[in-house]
Design a protein around this motif. Sequence first.
Motif, PDB file in Angstrom:
ATOM      1  N   SER A 141      -9.186  51.337 -16.753  1.00 25.22           N
ATOM      2  CA  SER A 141      -9.209  49.880 -16.917  1.00 25.22           C
ATOM      3  C   SER A 141      -8.354  49.419 -18.090  1.00 25.22           C
ATOM      4  O   SER A 141      -7.926  48.266 -18.143  1.00 25.22           O
ATOM      5  N   ARG A 142      -8.072  50.331 -19.034  1.00 23.31           N
ATOM      6  CA  ARG A 142      -7.243  49.986 -20.189  1.00 23.31           C
ATOM      7  C   ARG A 142      -5.929  50.784 -20.196  1.00 23.31           C
ATOM      8  O   ARG A 142      -5.419  51.139 -21.255  1.00 23.31           O
ATOM      9  N   ASP A 143      -5.412  51.038 -19.016  1.00 20.36           N
ATOM     10  CA  ASP A 143      -4.123  51.740 -18.903  1.00 20.36           C
ATOM     11  C   ASP A 143      -3.033  50.895 -19.556  1.00 20.36           C
ATOM     12  O   ASP A 143      -2.797  49.750 -19.152  1.00 20.36           O
ATOM     13  N   GLU A 144      -2.380  51.464 -20.560  1.00 14.47           N
ATOM     14  CA  GLU A 144      -1.360  50.741 -21.314  1.00 14.47           C
ATOM     15  C   GLU A 144       0.033  50.910 -20.727  1.00 14.47           C
ATOM     16  O   GLU A 144       0.991  50.244 -21.160  1.00 14.47           O
ATOM     17  N   ILE A 145       0.182  51.778 -19.724  1.00  9.18           N
ATOM     18  CA  ILE A 145       1.477  52.032 -19.100  1.00  9.18           C
ATOM     19  C   ILE A 145       1.573  51.342 -17.742  1.00  9.18           C
ATOM     20  O   ILE A 145       2.529  50.617 -17.449  1.00  9.18           O
TER      21      ILE A 145
END
Length: 216
Positions: A141-145
């Motif tokens: 849910s917090r994938d930065e890519i």
Amino acid sequence: MDLDPPRESEGQFLYGNYWKDAEDLRVVVLYFRGKGHKVNTIIGHSKGGNAVLLYASKYQDISTAINISGRFALDRGIDGRLGKDFKHRINQYGFIYVKDKSGNVLYRVTKESLMDRLLTDTKSAVLSIPKSCRVLTIHGSRDEIVPVTDAFEFDKFIANHQLHVIDEADHNYTRHQNEVAYAVLKFIKASWEASTDKIDHSVPCPTRGNLVSSKL
């Protein structure tokens, strides 16, 4: 398998070439089948997730495909790696050097490889995956890519699809690798049980408590 460099493989890194990655998977699958092994499931992370789905859409000879943090919208996320003015620079020079924070060159992106990425039609490909192939998409849910919204796009267009979002997880699942392993094993076991092959149903699905440490 380790796809294109720069990882541990030798050779030239290719920024796009998603279909080439799928063809590389084909070589590996045929190799193991030639050795007498059954290959029913393929798993890939990030760009490897895309390769798995492209493979499933083209060859239609696996029963289970697992896409971990793959990107649906290949026209997005480019400026994060290449810079806001990447179109101008690549048209001017024909290539772009991607550097780390210290200024060291990581790899070179050619105009050809960039166009390959932009012309890869993910939607058309995943619509071709047969319903007989069960597909799992795992995304943090917090994938930065790759934003988690891409995972929901896969869910819209893949016929036989299950979406598993891991709350608070980043792109590499730094603190959530056991959760990824649990979700993968659970899905594979369910796929086996749904198949016509005879399996030992007395084998329990591993619990979170007894998973060994995993690394993607």
